[in-house]
Design a protein around this motif. Structure first.
Motif, mmCIF file in Angstrom:
data_model
loop_
_atom_site.group_PDB
_atom_site.id
_atom_site.type_symbol
_atom_site.label_atom_id
_atom_site.label_comp_id
_atom_site.label_asym_id
_atom_site.label_seq_id
_atom_site.Cartn_x
_atom_site.Cartn_y
_atom_site.Cartn_z
ATOM 1 N N LYS A 225 0.845 -1.205 0.000
ATOM 2 C CA LYS A 225 0.000 0.000 0.000
ATOM 3 C C LYS A 225 0.881 1.257 0.000
ATOM 4 O O LYS A 225 0.584 2.241 -0.697
ATOM 5 N N LEU A 226 1.967 1.216 0.761
ATOM 6 C CA LEU A 226 2.869 2.375 0.814
ATOM 7 C C LEU A 226 3.424 2.698 -0.577
ATOM 8 O O LEU A 226 3.465 3.859 -0.995
ATOM 9 N N VAL A 227 3.839 1.673 -1.294
ATOM 10 C CA VAL A 227 4.407 1.872 -2.640
ATOM 11 C C VAL A 227 3.333 2.433 -3.582
ATOM 12 O O VAL A 227 3.590 3.366 -4.349
ATOM 13 N N LYS A 228 2.145 1.869 -3.501
ATOM 14 C CA LYS A 228 1.052 2.301 -4.382
ATOM 15 C C LYS A 228 0.668 3.755 -4.089
ATOM 16 O O LYS A 228 0.530 4.572 -5.004
ATOM 17 N N VAL A 229 0.525 4.077 -2.807
ATOM 18 C CA VAL A 229 0.105 5.440 -2.445
ATOM 19 C C VAL A 229 1.196 6.451 -2.831
ATOM 20 O O VAL A 229 0.896 7.562 -3.263
ATOM 21 N N THR A 230 2.458 6.069 -2.722
ATOM 22 C CA THR A 230 3.551 6.992 -3.082
ATOM 23 C C THR A 230 3.482 7.338 -4.570
ATOM 24 O O THR A 230 3.621 8.511 -4.946
ATOM 25 N N GLU A 231 3.233 6.332 -5.411
ATOM 26 C CA GLU A 231 3.043 6.602 -6.849
ATOM 27 C C GLU A 231 1.831 7.487 -7.075
ATOM 28 O O GLU A 231 1.877 8.440 -7.854
#
Ligand code: MF3
Ligand code: CO
Length: 248
Positions: A122-128
């Motif tokens: 989720k962290l990676v997705k939200v950062t994008e």
């Protein structure tokens, strides 16, 4: 001083942008459990050289590598090493800069290695998503503060935090030009973006605290609470009616 680029200059930056993107695609296709971060660095160096281009980080302020490879709680500026082996479950952020015909490209992605926890995913997705929220409504005349506002709003709405100690930047013949591009701030503030400005927008988003530690190697930046962090960056040109993402 903010340097405005002509259409011709932006056409040249498009070329360095494509090479920058190609490096990250190549790393994405190559990254595997058991490789060292130095292995990735060599792949990037060899590709950039094969294109007649120059790795911009190598030698920048004494930086010793082509890539920054920052795993899990490393926010940015992880120096590649033979001793750092990529493991299942990690998130690996890879940042690269390329100079071609005198013009710079700068971009970063965070790669997921194997099976990764839901919260890291989720962290990676939200950062994008933070990056894309930031560019969504940008055009000639938009206040710079809208970028940080968009990033911060989306990150915090998802329970994450925004690194304050490092920011995005203008880019052109130099990797770091004016203006500074924070990932936090208030809508309607700051200078107004103009057609011909080129900036690197680079959200650095943490799962826990926004606070970071600077490592004694003079480069590495880690989260203070040692919880994971993700990074996503593109070089973006402001046009009349929106933006062109040069490294995508
Ligand atoms: N993308 C990073 C930045 O925008 C890369 C700098 S690493 C350095 O600042 F080694 F070149 F400094
Ligand atoms: Co940058």
């Amino acid at each position: 001083m903010i340097k405005i680029k002509t259409d011709k200059e932006i056409a040249l930056m498009r070329e360095s942008g494509i090479l920058t993107k190609n490096v990250l695609d190549l790393i994405g296709a190559s990254i595997k459990v058991g490789m060292s971060t130095k292995d990735l660095d060599k792949i990037a160096y060899d590709y950039i050289k094969s294109q007649g281009a120059t790795p911009s980080f190598l030698g920048y302020g004494g930086y010793p590598a082509t890539l920054c490879v920052s795993i899990d709680d490393m926010v940015v500026h992880g120096i590649p090493s033979d001793d750092i082996i990529i493991k299942e479950g990690q998130i690996v952020s890879v940042d690269v800069g390329v100079i071609y015909n005198g013009w710079q490209g700068d971009a970063a992605r965070t790669f997921i290695v194997g099976e990764v926890s839901e919260e890291k995913k989720k962290l990676v997705k939200v950062t994008e998503e933070c990056f894309f929220k930031a560019v969504e409504n940008l055009c000639d005349g938009t206040p710079l503060g809208n970028i940080g506002h968009a990033v911060q709003t989306h990150a915090e709405a998802n329970g994450f935090s925004v690194v304050r100690a490092l920011v995005g930047h203008g880019i052109g013949k130099e990797m770091h030009e004016d203006p500074a591009v924070p990932n936090y701030g208030a809508k309607g503030t700051g200078i107004r973006l103009k057609k011909g400005m080129v900036i690197a927008i680079e959200p650095m988003i943490n799962l826990g605290t926004y606070k970071v530690d600077f490592l004694s190697d003079g480069w590495g930046v880690r989260t203070k609470d040692r919880m994971p962090s993700a990074h996503y960056e593109n070089t973006v040109a402001i046009t009349d009616n929106g933006v062109e993402i040069l490294t995508l």
